[in-house]
Motif scaffolding. Structure first.
Motif, PDB file in Angstrom:
ATOM      1  N   LEU A  35       4.669   7.588  11.014  1.00 58.10           N
ATOM      2  CA  LEU A  35       4.010   7.574   9.789  1.00 58.10           C
ATOM      3  C   LEU A  35       4.086   5.924   9.471  1.00 58.10           C
ATOM      4  N   LEU A  36       5.073   5.285   9.805  1.00 53.96           N
ATOM      5  CA  LEU A  36       5.105   3.808   9.726  1.00 53.96           C
ATOM      6  C   LEU A  36       4.119   3.177  10.761  1.00 53.96           C
ATOM      7  N   ALA A  37       4.123   3.666  12.020  1.00 50.74           N
ATOM      8  CA  ALA A  37       2.971   2.960  12.863  1.00 50.74           C
ATOM      9  C   ALA A  37       1.616   3.039  12.367  1.00 50.74           C
ATOM     10  N   GLU A  38       1.366   4.557  11.953  1.00 55.81           N
ATOM     11  CA  GLU A  38       0.198   4.672  11.536  1.00 55.81           C
ATOM     12  C   GLU A  38      -0.145   3.890  10.177  1.00 55.81           C
ATOM     13  N   MET A  39       0.571   3.464   9.223  1.00 55.11           N
ATOM     14  CA  MET A  39       0.292   2.697   7.991  1.00 55.11           C
ATOM     15  C   MET A  39       0.254   1.474   8.584  1.00 55.11           C
ATOM     16  N   GLY A  40       0.952   0.960   9.479  1.00 56.50           N
ATOM     17  CA  GLY A  40       0.801  -0.644  10.064  1.00 56.50           C
ATOM     18  C   GLY A  40      -0.257  -0.630  10.882  1.00 56.50           C
ATOM     19  N   GLU A  41      -0.851   0.016  11.440  1.00 56.46           N
ATOM     20  CA  GLU A  41      -2.232   0.184  12.294  1.00 56.46           C
ATOM     21  C   GLU A  41      -3.297   0.121  11.325  1.00 56.46           C
ATOM     22  N   ARG A  42      -3.275   0.618  10.170  1.00 58.82           N
ATOM     23  CA  ARG A  42      -4.518   0.696   9.200  1.00 58.82           C
ATOM     24  C   ARG A  42      -4.432  -0.585   8.504  1.00 58.82           C
ATOM     25  N   LEU A  43      -3.128  -1.020   8.225  1.00 59.75           N
ATOM     26  CA  LEU A  43      -3.193  -2.406   7.714  1.00 59.75           C
ATOM     27  C   LEU A  43      -3.309  -3.521   8.299  1.00 59.75           C
ATOM     28  N   GLY A  44      -3.283  -3.413   9.756  1.00 64.00           N
ATOM     29  CA  GLY A  44      -3.500  -4.481  10.745  1.00 64.00           C
ATOM     30  C   GLY A  44      -2.265  -5.494  10.442  1.00 64.00           C
ATOM     31  N   ALA A  45      -1.074  -4.775  10.388  1.00 58.05           N
ATOM     32  CA  ALA A  45       0.528  -5.383  10.008  1.00 58.05           C
ATOM     33  C   ALA A  45       0.936  -6.105  11.292  1.00 58.05           C
ATOM     34  N   GLU A  46       1.520  -7.255  11.437  1.00 58.46           N
ATOM     35  CA  GLU A  46       1.747  -7.905  12.476  1.00 58.46           C
ATOM     36  C   GLU A  46       3.270  -8.574  11.865  1.00 58.46           C
ATOM     37  N   GLU A  47       4.113  -8.881  12.809  1.00 51.10           N
ATOM     38  CA  GLU A  47       5.372  -9.446  12.590  1.00 51.10           C
ATOM     39  C   GLU A  47       5.133 -10.519  11.576  1.00 51.10           C
ATOM     40  N   GLY A  48       5.980 -10.558  10.780  1.00 51.07           N
ATOM     41  CA  GLY A  48       5.939 -11.875   9.717  1.00 51.07           C
ATOM     42  C   GLY A  48       4.912 -11.404   8.393  1.00 51.07           C
ATOM     43  N   ASP A  49       4.365 -10.306   8.413  1.00 53.35           N
ATOM     44  CA  ASP A  49       3.384  -9.735   7.460  1.00 53.35           C
ATOM     45  C   ASP A  49       4.302  -9.115   6.443  1.00 53.35           C
ATOM     46  N   LEU A  50       3.662  -9.209   5.014  1.00 58.79           N
ATOM     47  CA  LEU A  50       4.355  -8.413   3.924  1.00 58.79           C
ATOM     48  C   LEU A  50       3.348  -7.460   3.408  1.00 58.79           C
ATOM     49  N   ILE A  51       3.673  -6.393   3.175  1.00 57.81           N
ATOM     50  CA  ILE A  51       2.935  -5.207   2.666  1.00 57.81           C
ATOM     51  C   ILE A  51       3.221  -4.906   1.317  1.00 57.81           C
ATOM     52  N   LEU A  52       2.593  -4.748   0.257  1.00 58.08           N
ATOM     53  CA  LEU A  52       2.747  -4.490  -0.989  1.00 58.08           C
ATOM     54  C   LEU A  52       1.977  -3.336  -1.473  1.00 58.08           C
ATOM     55  N   PHE A  53       2.618  -2.314  -2.091  1.00 55.39           N
ATOM     56  CA  PHE A  53       1.780  -1.063  -2.415  1.00 55.39           C
ATOM     57  C   PHE A  53       1.778  -1.166  -4.042  1.00 55.39           C
ATOM     58  N   SER A  54       0.745  -0.244  -4.280  1.00 55.15           N
ATOM     59  CA  SER A  54       0.510   0.328  -5.730  1.00 55.15           C
ATOM     60  C   SER A  54       0.239   1.766  -5.821  1.00 55.15           C
ATOM     61  N   ALA A  55       1.024   2.673  -6.363  1.00 51.99           N
ATOM     62  CA  ALA A  55       0.978   3.932  -6.583  1.00 51.99           C
ATOM     63  C   ALA A  55       0.703   4.381  -8.104  1.00 51.99           C
ATOM     64  N   ASP A  56      -0.559   4.844  -8.123  1.00 55.52           N
ATOM     65  CA  ASP A  56      -0.894   5.052  -9.711  1.00 55.52           C
ATOM     66  C   ASP A  56      -2.123   5.648  -9.790  1.00 55.52           C
ATOM     67  N   LYS A  57      -2.751   6.068 -10.952  1.00 55.66           N
ATOM     68  CA  LYS A  57      -4.191   6.391 -11.054  1.00 55.66           C
ATOM     69  C   LYS A  57      -5.213   5.479 -10.370  1.00 55.66           C
ATOM     70  N   TRP A  58      -6.486   5.683 -10.009  1.00 57.83           N
ATOM     71  CA  TRP A  58      -7.038   4.675  -9.519  1.00 57.83           C
ATOM     72  C   TRP A  58      -7.372   3.247 -10.017  1.00 57.83           C
ATOM     73  N   LEU A  59      -7.582   3.335 -11.372  1.00 61.47           N
ATOM     74  CA  LEU A  59      -7.853   1.920 -12.234  1.00 61.47           C
ATOM     75  C   LEU A  59      -6.393   1.201 -12.288  1.00 61.47           C
ATOM     76  N   GLY A  60      -5.159   1.847 -12.342  1.00 61.88           N
ATOM     77  CA  GLY A  60      -4.155   1.288 -12.431  1.00 61.88           C
ATOM     78  C   GLY A  60      -3.821   0.643 -10.981  1.00 61.88           C
ATOM     79  N   THR A  61      -3.949   1.064  -9.921  1.00 60.79           N
ATOM     80  CA  THR A  61      -3.903   0.632  -8.534  1.00 60.79           C
ATOM     81  C   THR A  61      -4.884  -0.483  -8.197  1.00 60.79           C
ATOM     82  N   CYS A  62      -6.173  -0.472  -9.000  1.00 62.44           N
ATOM     83  CA  CYS A  62      -6.889  -1.662  -9.076  1.00 62.44           C
ATOM     84  C   CYS A  62      -6.458  -2.909  -9.781  1.00 62.44           C
ATOM     85  N   LYS A  63      -5.905  -2.566 -11.135  1.00 67.17           N
ATOM     86  CA  LYS A  63      -5.401  -3.445 -12.050  1.00 67.17           C
ATOM     87  C   LYS A  63      -4.189  -4.451 -11.125  1.00 67.17           C
ATOM     88  N   VAL A  64      -3.321  -3.587 -10.703  1.00 69.42           N
ATOM     89  CA  VAL A  64      -2.170  -4.237 -10.132  1.00 69.42           C
ATOM     90  C   VAL A  64      -2.452  -5.004  -8.759  1.00 69.42           C
TER      91      VAL A  64
END
Length: 600
Positions: free
Chosen positions: A384-413
């Motif tokens: 699962l980590l590998a799939e998330m990293g692939e979708r995000l195009g994550a590479e060494e040194g990158d930082l991934i930040l998440f928002s889990a909420d209602k649609w507009l809540g994730t937009c706002k954050v």
């Protein structure tokens, strides 16, 4: 005239001329044998030398009493500055005026706001607004006022070239619902009745289209009694225009040409036309905001379909309740933000409704491939980590930040994070300008009105009640308003809405349907908008328009952060004018004439 030249005008080619200057003493330097004064007006600075043999002894003695902001008139000989004393920072830095006589026009008290002070040495904004007459002498403020004039003139010229007629509309009008509170003006003649200051010339300009004036423009003063921010004022100026017999592309194309002209003539930037365009839904999906800053990437990636496959309870519960899990991948963000920096970002997003901030760092894996690591990594399988990293195009040194909420809540954050990180990591050049369109906004949204609980949850117009739906969405007015998209378009500059407009409803039947949907009954509609409904029945042409926020345009073109710095006499965030003391009380006689009683 008391002067022959301005303080920014003289050059080395003027050497040998006898001239007279007037202005304010910006600074003075006593070198023992004589005095040097920098004389300032809005055009620039000129160095004045009070030295023998040019200056008579009496004038030298009198000049020693000069102080900052004294107003003086000086006559003298223009001369090249001595070798090694040129000042390349000044347009007049190659010359000085060797005074032969001067006259004190007015003294000045020690100013609480020094026009020549560095930004770091300025007093607080309240003191500057209280002494706005001094603050406006500052060169940076004068440049902002001149930029405002330059933009306004070029806009007027452009619209004149394209056949627009400048028509003034009333300031005293009828109160109509346009999304914000009206400023009301009681009538002395009609007791109990009130005028409203216009939130925009909307209805008047539509009537002008029905009257046959197919291209109208106005630099219009508008008023909204709403809570203020750094980019809002209770009274503001917009460049307002309307066109008949047009479709959306005609109006956006007209503004494209204006943007091209302003960018070239004001900033010497070449803009490629047509300006890029995206729909509202695309803007919210990719950037979390309907006015995205496109000078940098940091696009949002939706992981709602795979995030619940983890054992992380927050993600699971949000998705099960109909919410979303979305993220941004900050390139080299792990190198920029330490754990303490991530904690600061966590506190930041709490101000936008988030309960916390999930994150992963891109690290080097056992075989050299990037892997995601975090304090919550134990809840995610390697696959699962590998799939998330692939979708995000994550590479060494990158930082991934998440928002889990209602649609507009994730937009706002995520929009807030994206904006903050873009600035902190310097992902763009602040001098860059990016122009684009966002189109096809929702026609309606659910009302949120804490002051009026009865309106809570009912439909309200996202733009205004006179906006036309997309032709193919007309059926949704009655069957499914939430699906209805409007013929609406916003001009976006560097992540700010610089202007907004719509194609208008031009038939009475559709307008009545919209009023009904918004809870405006026939009696109220006739009372407030009867003239519009009447005009729509006398051959109203298809028409639409746009309003460009002049104050905001000056801000953006000038790279200025505060809208009060582009308005000569602005209000504070509490809608007060600190210089004049407005708003103020009035005497009992005035209130009696207006039949108004003040209930304190």
């Amino acid at each position: 005239m008391l002067r022959t030249h301005t303080c920014g005008e003289l050059r080395e080619s003027d050497a040998g001329s006898v001239v007279t200057l007037c202005g304010w003493v910006d600074s003075y330097r006593d070198h023992g044998g004589g005095l040097f004064v920098d004389l300032r007006d809005r055009y620039g600075l000129t160095q004045i030398a009070f030295n023998p043999p040019d200056t008579p002894e009496a004038f030298i003695e009198a000049s020693k009493d000069l102080r900052a902001e004294f107003v003086i008139q000086v006559t003298g000989n223009v001369a090249a500055r001595p070798e090694g004393q040129h000042n390349p920072k000044l347009a007049t830095g190659d010359i000085e005026l060797r005074a032969t006589e001067f006259k004190l026009l007015n003294k000045a008290k020690t100013p609480p706001v020094s026009p020549s002070a560095k930004v770091t040495d300025l007093p607080g904004e309240e003191l500057r607004l209280e002494h706005r007459f001094l603050d406006l002498r500052r060169p940076v403020m004068q440049r902002a006022m001149m930029l405002r004039d330059k933009l306004t003139k070029r806009m007027r010229d452009y619209f004149e070239e394209h056949g627009f007629i400048d028509i003034e509309t009333p300031i005293l009008g009828r109160s109509t619902p346009e999304g914000a509170r009206d400023y009301l003006v009681p009538s002395r003649v009609h007791h109990g009745h009130f005028y409203a200051l216009p939130q925009s010339p909307q209805l008047y300009k539509q009537v002008l289209m029905m009257a046959g004036y197919d291209r109208y423009v106005q630099v219009a003063r508008c008023f909204r009694d709403e809570d203020l921010r750094a980019d809002r004022q209770p009274e503001f100026t917009q460049v307002d225009l309307e066109m008949a017999f047009v479709e959306q592309e005609d109006i956006t194309g007209m503004i494209d040409g204006l943007v091209e002209k302003l960018a070239k003539e004001v900033l010497d930037i070449d803009v490629q036309l047509p300006l890029p365009c995206m729909t509202y839904d695309e803007a919210m999906t990719r950037f979390g905001h309907d006015a995205p800053d496109l000078r940098f990437g940091l696009e949002i990636v939706d992981l709602t379909d795979i995030a619940p496959q983890s054992d992380f309870g927050v993600f699971k519960s949000v998705v099960e309740s109909g919410g979303h899990v979305r993220a941004i991948c900050v390139k080299k963000g792990a190198e920029h933000y330490s754990r303490r920096g991530i904690d600061a970002l966590t506190e930041f997003v709490k101000g936008f409704g988030a309960k916390g901030l999930a994150w992963f760092r891109g690290e080097k894996g056992p075989e050299g491939n990037p892997v995601l690591n975090s304090n919550i990594a134990k809840f995610f399988s390697d696959e699962l980590l590998a799939e998330m990293g692939e979708r995000l195009g994550a590479e060494e040194g990158d930082l991934i930040l998440f928002s889990a909420d209602k649609w507009l809540g994730t937009c706002k954050v995520l929009h807030a994070l994206r904006t903050k990180i873009g600035e902190e990591m310097k992902l763009y050049d602040p001098k860059d300008m990016h122009f684009s369109w966002v189109v096809e906004f929702p026609m309606f949204e659910r009302a949120e009105d804490a002051d009026n609980p009865q309106a809570e949850g009912k439909w309200s117009a996202m733009h205004h009640p006179f906006t036309a739906p997309l032709p193919e969405h007309l059926e949704f007015l009655e069957s499914d308003p939430e699906k209805c998209r409007a013929q609406a378009y916003d001009l976006v500059i560097n992540g700010s809405e610089a202007g907004g407009g719509t194609i208008r409803i031009h038939d009475a039947e559709t307008q009545s349907k919209v009023f009904t949907l918004l809870g405006i009954d026939k009696e109220t509609a006739q009372d407030r908008f009867g003239f519009l409904l009447e005009a729509l029945q006398y051959g109203a042409p298809p028409h639409g328009g746009i309003a460009l926020g002049l104050d905001r345009m000056v801000m953006l073109f000038g790279g200025i952060d505060n809208i009060r710095d582009v308005i000569a006499f602005p209000k504070t965030q509490k809608a007060s004018d600190l210089m004049t003391g407005a708003p103020g009380t009035v005497d009992a006689r005035q209130l009696k004439e207006l039949a108004v009683k003040v209930d304190m």
